[in-house]
Design a protein around this motif. Structure first.
Motif, PDB file in Angstrom:
ATOM      1  N   TRP A  33       0.814  -1.204   0.000  1.00  0.00           N
ATOM      2  CA  TRP A  33       0.000   0.000   0.000  1.00  0.00           C
ATOM      3  C   TRP A  33       0.854   1.263   0.000  1.00  0.00           C
ATOM      4  O   TRP A  33       0.438   2.294  -0.492  1.00  0.00           O
ATOM      5  N   SER A  34       2.043   1.241   0.572  1.00  0.00           N
ATOM      6  CA  SER A  34       2.916   2.408   0.579  1.00  0.00           C
ATOM      7  C   SER A  34       4.348   1.955   0.780  1.00  0.00           C
ATOM      8  O   SER A  34       4.604   0.890   1.349  1.00  0.00           O
ATOM      9  N   ILE A  35       5.278   2.772   0.307  1.00  0.00           N
ATOM     10  CA  ILE A  35       6.696   2.467   0.457  1.00  0.00           C
ATOM     11  C   ILE A  35       7.170   3.003   1.798  1.00  0.00           C
ATOM     12  O   ILE A  35       6.980   4.180   2.109  1.00  0.00           O
ATOM     13  N   LYS A  36       7.796   2.155   2.577  1.00  0.00           N
ATOM     14  CA  LYS A  36       8.330   2.542   3.870  1.00  0.00           C
ATOM     15  C   LYS A  36       9.839   2.708   3.733  1.00  0.00           C
ATOM     16  O   LYS A  36      10.550   1.775   3.376  1.00  0.00           O
ATOM     17  N   SER A  37      10.313   3.918   3.996  1.00  0.00           N
ATOM     18  CA  SER A  37      11.745   4.182   3.915  1.00  0.00           C
ATOM     19  C   SER A  37      12.301   4.412   5.317  1.00  0.00           C
ATOM     20  O   SER A  37      11.578   4.812   6.237  1.00  0.00           O
ATOM     21  N   TYR A  38      13.606   4.159   5.465  1.00  0.00           N
ATOM     22  CA  TYR A  38      14.271   4.272   6.764  1.00  0.00           C
ATOM     23  C   TYR A  38      15.539   5.110   6.610  1.00  0.00           C
ATOM     24  O   TYR A  38      16.206   5.069   5.567  1.00  0.00           O
ATOM     25  N   GLN A  39      15.855   5.829   7.669  1.00  0.00           N
ATOM     26  CA  GLN A  39      17.096   6.581   7.718  1.00  0.00           C
ATOM     27  C   GLN A  39      18.188   5.709   8.350  1.00  0.00           C
ATOM     28  O   GLN A  39      17.902   4.677   8.965  1.00  0.00           O
ATOM     29  N   ASP A  40      19.437   6.109   8.175  1.00  0.00           N
ATOM     30  CA  ASP A  40      20.551   5.371   8.771  1.00  0.00           C
ATOM     31  C   ASP A  40      20.376   5.261  10.281  1.00  0.00           C
ATOM     32  O   ASP A  40      20.002   6.235  10.957  1.00  0.00           O
ATOM     33  N   GLY A 201      12.326   8.639  -5.293  1.00  0.00           N
ATOM     34  CA  GLY A 201      11.692   9.929  -5.091  1.00  0.00           C
ATOM     35  C   GLY A 201      12.401  10.808  -4.077  1.00  0.00           C
ATOM     36  O   GLY A 201      13.609  10.712  -3.841  1.00  0.00           O
ATOM     37  N   LYS A 202      11.624  11.664  -3.438  1.00  0.00           N
ATOM     38  CA  LYS A 202      12.175  12.647  -2.512  1.00  0.00           C
ATOM     39  C   LYS A 202      12.742  12.007  -1.252  1.00  0.00           C
ATOM     40  O   LYS A 202      13.660  12.552  -0.637  1.00  0.00           O
ATOM     41  N   ASP A 203      12.187  10.854  -0.844  1.00  0.00           N
ATOM     42  CA  ASP A 203      12.725  10.184   0.341  1.00  0.00           C
ATOM     43  C   ASP A 203      14.177   9.788   0.127  1.00  0.00           C
ATOM     44  O   ASP A 203      15.006   9.886   1.038  1.00  0.00           O
ATOM     45  N   GLY A 204      14.492   9.337  -1.082  1.00  0.00           N
ATOM     46  CA  GLY A 204      15.866   8.971  -1.386  1.00  0.00           C
ATOM     47  C   GLY A 204      16.794  10.169  -1.366  1.00  0.00           C
ATOM     48  O   GLY A 204      17.955  10.061  -0.949  1.00  0.00           O
ATOM     49  N   GLU A 205      16.300  11.314  -1.813  1.00  0.00           N
ATOM     50  CA  GLU A 205      17.120  12.522  -1.786  1.00  0.00           C
ATOM     51  C   GLU A 205      17.425  12.976  -0.357  1.00  0.00           C
ATOM     52  O   GLU A 205      18.442  13.618  -0.110  1.00  0.00           O
ATOM     53  N   ARG A 206      16.531  12.620   0.565  1.00  0.00           N
ATOM     54  CA  ARG A 206      16.757  12.968   1.968  1.00  0.00           C
ATOM     55  C   ARG A 206      17.511  11.876   2.723  1.00  0.00           C
ATOM     56  O   ARG A 206      17.560  11.903   3.950  1.00  0.00           O
ATOM     57  N   GLY A 207      18.046  10.899   2.002  1.00  0.00           N
ATOM     58  CA  GLY A 207      18.834   9.849   2.635  1.00  0.00           C
ATOM     59  C   GLY A 207      18.048   8.625   3.033  1.00  0.00           C
ATOM     60  O   GLY A 207      18.578   7.744   3.731  1.00  0.00           O
ATOM     61  N   GLY A 208      16.800   8.526   2.604  1.00  0.00           N
ATOM     62  CA  GLY A 208      15.985   7.371   2.949  1.00  0.00           C
ATOM     63  C   GLY A 208      16.399   6.129   2.180  1.00  0.00           C
ATOM     64  O   GLY A 208      16.863   6.200   1.037  1.00  0.00           O
ATOM     65  N   LYS A 209      16.232   4.992   2.810  1.00  0.00           N
ATOM     66  CA  LYS A 209      16.571   3.698   2.201  1.00  0.00           C
ATOM     67  C   LYS A 209      15.391   2.746   2.373  1.00  0.00           C
ATOM     68  O   LYS A 209      14.620   2.860   3.324  1.00  0.00           O
ATOM     69  N   VAL A 210      15.280   1.823   1.434  1.00  0.00           N
ATOM     70  CA  VAL A 210      14.192   0.845   1.480  1.00  0.00           C
ATOM     71  C   VAL A 210      14.784  -0.558   1.502  1.00  0.00           C
ATOM     72  O   VAL A 210      15.861  -0.818   0.944  1.00  0.00           O
ATOM     73  N   VAL A 211      14.081  -1.467   2.157  1.00  0.00           N
ATOM     74  CA  VAL A 211      14.489  -2.872   2.248  1.00  0.00           C
ATOM     75  C   VAL A 211      13.977  -3.602   1.013  1.00  0.00           C
ATOM     76  O   VAL A 211      12.793  -3.530   0.674  1.00  0.00           O
ATOM     77  N   VAL A 212      14.864  -4.309   0.335  1.00  0.00           N
ATOM     78  CA  VAL A 212      14.482  -5.029  -0.883  1.00  0.00           C
ATOM     79  C   VAL A 212      14.668  -6.536  -0.761  1.00  0.00           C
ATOM     80  O   VAL A 212      14.224  -7.280  -1.641  1.00  0.00           O
ATOM     81  N   GLU A 289      24.047  -3.178   0.476  1.00  0.00           N
ATOM     82  CA  GLU A 289      23.342  -2.373  -0.525  1.00  0.00           C
ATOM     83  C   GLU A 289      23.266  -3.144  -1.831  1.00  0.00           C
ATOM     84  O   GLU A 289      24.254  -3.737  -2.282  1.00  0.00           O
ATOM     85  N   ASP A 290      22.109  -3.123  -2.447  1.00  0.00           N
ATOM     86  CA  ASP A 290      21.876  -3.880  -3.679  1.00  0.00           C
ATOM     87  C   ASP A 290      21.002  -3.034  -4.603  1.00  0.00           C
ATOM     88  O   ASP A 290      19.794  -2.883  -4.381  1.00  0.00           O
ATOM     89  N   ASP A 291      21.619  -2.467  -5.641  1.00  0.00           N
ATOM     90  CA  ASP A 291      20.888  -1.627  -6.588  1.00  0.00           C
ATOM     91  C   ASP A 291      20.237  -2.421  -7.709  1.00  0.00           C
ATOM     92  O   ASP A 291      19.543  -1.844  -8.557  1.00  0.00           O
ATOM     93  N   LYS A 292      20.450  -3.731  -7.732  1.00  0.00           N
ATOM     94  CA  LYS A 292      19.887  -4.541  -8.810  1.00  0.00           C
ATOM     95  C   LYS A 292      18.415  -4.884  -8.580  1.00  0.00           C
ATOM     96  O   LYS A 292      17.723  -5.272  -9.511  1.00  0.00           O
ATOM     97  N   ILE A 293      17.964  -4.777  -7.355  1.00  0.00           N
ATOM     98  CA  ILE A 293      16.585  -5.147  -7.018  1.00  0.00           C
ATOM     99  C   ILE A 293      15.759  -3.885  -6.817  1.00  0.00           C
ATOM    100  O   ILE A 293      16.065  -3.062  -5.948  1.00  0.00           O
ATOM    101  N   GLU A 294      14.751  -3.703  -7.634  1.00  0.00           N
ATOM    102  CA  GLU A 294      13.825  -2.589  -7.462  1.00  0.00           C
ATOM    103  C   GLU A 294      12.835  -2.918  -6.344  1.00  0.00           C
ATOM    104  O   GLU A 294      12.433  -4.072  -6.173  1.00  0.00           O
ATOM    105  N   TRP A 295      12.458  -1.874  -5.587  1.00  0.00           N
ATOM    106  CA  TRP A 295      11.512  -2.116  -4.496  1.00  0.00           C
ATOM    107  C   TRP A 295      10.200  -2.694  -5.020  1.00  0.00           C
ATOM    108  O   TRP A 295       9.600  -3.570  -4.386  1.00  0.00           O
ATOM    109  N   ALA A 296       9.755  -2.219  -6.168  1.00  0.00           N
ATOM    110  CA  ALA A 296       8.495  -2.703  -6.730  1.00  0.00           C
ATOM    111  C   ALA A 296       8.571  -4.151  -7.177  1.00  0.00           C
ATOM    112  O   ALA A 296       7.538  -4.784  -7.410  1.00  0.00           O
ATOM    113  N   HIS A 297       9.778  -4.702  -7.301  1.00  0.00           N
ATOM    114  CA  HIS A 297       9.944  -6.084  -7.767  1.00  0.00           C
ATOM    115  C   HIS A 297      10.665  -6.940  -6.729  1.00  0.00           C
ATOM    116  O   HIS A 297      11.228  -7.977  -7.061  1.00  0.00           O
TER     117      HIS A 297
END
Length: 725
Positions: A33-40, A201-212, A289-297
């Motif tokens: 339903w929504s993307i949850k991002s986390y700070q360091d 999006g903007k969360d990433g610009e503010r240093g947010g990270k997502v679990v993939v 860190e793994d840039d090969k996996i998109e959060w949506a996938h």
């Protein structure tokens, strides 16, 4: 007729269009339903759920196990719950046996923890026996981080792709080659690997990270060589694993079993002599860190091992199209020509001097008498009208109409009210309720609204659709009931609302007693049972009443093109293949062949790969459409053959023919249980066959309703075509 070549080709074009968009529908995936991002260094809760096995149908809540670290009840950052508190669950999660609880394991975004001590758990011999049983049955545990289940990673045979299997093993079994005795080991160290990437999006610009990705690797580490904090001195090389074994406790054991050696028989090991075993639990956390996996996938990794089945899914679609297409061609050619030819020949022979006259073709040895002029005998197509003194004309007409046979003779009986119609009407209503529920679930699943990230959503939405579809149940039941001439529509409403849901609830309640006795998390809590009863009686029952009132009072009965004669005609002796049981089995074999291949994957997701998730709803939707078309065509052919045999008892027959493939599905369940599953124990086997039988009843009721409505429309059409001109 509606069965001509053009209509069949149009149906095929629509089917191919749906097939084309199914791939896009499958790709349209809503993972949450929504993307949850986390700070360091932000705390992330780790939840524990349940343990399950492919060898049994019994599941257990993780914290109910006597040999795992119990919750401390402490508050951990990142969660509003105390350790050991259960999060709120939807109805679907409860029904599937989930018991999601806050754990004591602490996670912080991007912060590695090479080793952390969880607890030292002291267990008795009875607890040890329980642990060995779960390890022996291959139980796996499910943990959750950011709505992702902890997974064990695997690679394909060619090592080109990596995929996940949800859950991790509780332990493992080893057999000594020399003695042949079994040893059991518990996995007491957990290496947690969490993969993340920059938030979109903007969360990433503010240093947010997502679990993939969330991976769990287990290891059995003995109590020796440990540091002061309880962590193993060396996790890379473990000399002694943590064995589930307690040495005999001095004289108490030796007096009972003086000849037992180091590893006595398992029964001897369970002797309660006061001895205990201390199991140290530790865990490690690593962030990568793994840039090969998109959060949506990020859920795609759980389905990677099923990608090879896509080719088989397409083969299933092609197989279903071939079967349905061949049947459609036969229906179009045989029925369109035969029925139209019968109607034309009847009209050419019967319409003479503006009078409709008909004689039933005499049969050798038939005891049927020749009706008088103007008498309603139930044998002719229409009432005979004419001059009562014109016997010579009747004689000449009889000679002209002696070739009129088959379904054209059933005018006065074809719409005769069936026996036990007061039961058939509620069944048709419940079947339409299931049709609405199934269509809604397939539609939402194909769009991606219902997906594995919406835990329990499929079951919850299914229950909601079933309850609110009570309006359709009441409407069709009330209208069919009035068509059958029923007078007490309120009683029919009550039967409709109680019959199928009541039987369903009673069976689930009985099965729940067996599961309750095993202390399994699959058992429904008392509050959930009360909630289901309230949904049933306080919401569905009024909706069934509203629909029944509208169908019976406001809309009324369906009109029939012919009238019913006073006396029923004599039924002929039918060939064996037209009789009830053989015709149902033969007709049901064709729809079963349509769904056979896709059924294998559904069963694999439900029974064999409980940790997996069925996700190819685009394919399943297309197969379901083909199935409905096939059932309609098979029912039309079967009922037409029955009518040509001068048997007018088609009401119940059409219902059973439509649902006949349910018998083959249940036979397939038996075959699957004996050849594909490794279920052990009476309770697990009983649950498997009970749930399978229940699923086949639901499937048969749904398909039987489709067959009944198709046959009803077909019969009204062909007899209405004769009367039209």
């Amino acid at each position: 007729m509606g069965l001509g070549y053009r209509s069949q080709m149009g149906m095929v074009r629509v089917l191919f269009f749906l097939l084309a968009i199914s791939s896009y529908a499958e790709a349209f995936y809503i993972p949450g339903w929504s993307i949850k991002s986390y700070q360091d260094n932000e705390a992330i809760p780790l939840l524990v759920n349940k343990v399950y096995s492919d060898s049994t149908q019994l599941q257990y809540a993780y914290y109910d196990l006597p040999f795992v670290c119990p919750p401390t009840g402490a508050h951990h950052a990142g969660s509003a719950l105390l350790s050991g508190q259960t999060i709120s669950l939807n109805l679907g999660e409860v029904l599937r046996g989930d018991r999601i609880t806050q754990s004591d394991i602490e996670l912080s975004m991007g912060k590695d923890a090479p080793c952390s001590h969880l607890c030292n758990k002291t267990i008795s011999r009875n607890d040890l026996k329980r642990a060995r049983e779960l390890v022996k049955d291959g139980y796996v545990a499910e943990w959750i981080v950011d709505n992702l289940p902890g997974a064990t990673s695997f690679v394909t045979v060619d090592k080109s792709k990596k995929y996940y299997a949800a859950g991790f093993k509780m332990g493992y079994k080893d057999v000594e080659l020399s003695s042949g005795k079994s040893r059991y080991y518990i996995n007491n160290h957990f290496t947690i690997a969490i993969r993340y990437r920059k938030a979109p999006g903007k969360d990433g610009e503010r240093g947010g990270k997502v679990v993939v990705a969330f991976e769990v690797y287990t290891k059995s580490v003995g109590p020796e060589k440990r540091l002061a904090d309880g962590c193993p001195a060396d996790l890379t090389e473990v000399d002694t694993p943590m064995e589930l074994y307690i040495e005999p406790n001095g004289t108490a054991f030796s007096e009972l079993y003086p000849h037992s050696s180091y590893h006595p028989h398992e029964v001897d090991q369970d002797v309660e002599d006061g001895a205990t075993l201390e199991i140290p639990y530790t865990y490690s956390v690593y962030w990568r860190e793994d840039d090969k996996i998109e959060w949506a996938h990020r859920w795609d990794m759980y389905f990677m091992n099923q990608e090879e089945g896509h080719r088989i899914h397409w083969l299933a679609i092609i197989n279903s199209l071939i079967i349905s297409g061949s049947l459609s061609a036969n229906v179009a050619m045989i029925l369109a020509r035969a029925v139209r030819g019968d109607i034309k020949s009847y009209k050419d022979a019967a319409m003479e001097d503006g009078k409709v006259k008909l004689k039933r073709k005499s049969r050798p040895g038939s005891s049927a008498r020749t009706p008088k002029i103007g008498e309603k005998n139930g044998l002719g197509l229409l009432e005979q009208v004419g001059d009562t003194d014109n016997d010579a004309d009747v004689s000449s007409d009889e000679e002209a109409l002696e070739d009129v046979t088959g379904w054209k003779l059933l005018h006065g009986d074809v719409f005769r009210v069936p026996a036990y119609g007061y039961l058939l009407a509620p069944l048709i209503g419940s079947g339409m309720q299931l049709v609405f529920m199934a269509v809604g679930l397939l539609f939402l699943s194909s769009l991606g609204v219902l997906n594995p990230s919406f835990r329990g959503g499929f079951v919850s939405v299914g229950v909601g659709l079933f309850v609110f579809a009570g309006v359709f149940s009441g409407y069709f039941s009330g209208r069919v009931y009035q068509t059958f001439g029923g007078k007490n529509w309120r009683r029919n409403t009550f039967v409709t609302a109680i019959l199928f849901p009541g039987l369903l609830f009673a069976l689930v309640f009985i099965l729940n007693l067996f599961v309750w006795a095993q202390a399994s998390s699959t058992a429904l809590p008392f509050g959930t049972l009360v909630g289901i009863i309230l949904l049933w009686l306080c919401i569905q029952l009024p909706l069934v009443y509203i629909g029944s009132w509208f169908g019976y009072v406001r809309t009324g009965a369906w009109e029939h093109p012919t009238k019913i004669t006073a006396l029923p005609r004599q039924l002929p002796i039918k060939p064996w293949y037209i009789q009830t049981v053989p015709s149902i089995l033969l007709a049901g074999l064709i729809p079963f062949a349509v769904i056979f291949i896709e059924l294998f994957y559904v069963f694999q997701s439900l029974w064999k790969d409980k940790s997996g998730y069925y996700y190819v709803f685009g394919f399943l939707s297309v197969v379901s459409i083909i199935l409905i078309i096939t059932i309609a065509e098979v029912t039309i052919v079967t009922i037409y053959i029955q009518l040509c045999s001068e048997d007018y008892n088609w009401w119940w027959h059409s219902f059973f023919v439509g649902g006949g493939s349910a018998a083959w599905v249940f036979i397939y369940c038996i075959w699957y249980y004996l050849t594909k599953l490794h279920i052990e124990g009476f309770i697990s086997g009983f649950l498997f066959f009970s749930y399978s039988f229940l699923a086949c009843v639901v499937y048969g009721l749904l398909c039987g309703t489709v067959g009944f409505l198709t046959a009803y429309a077909f019969v009204r059409r062909i007899y209405g075509a004769i009367k039209a001109d």
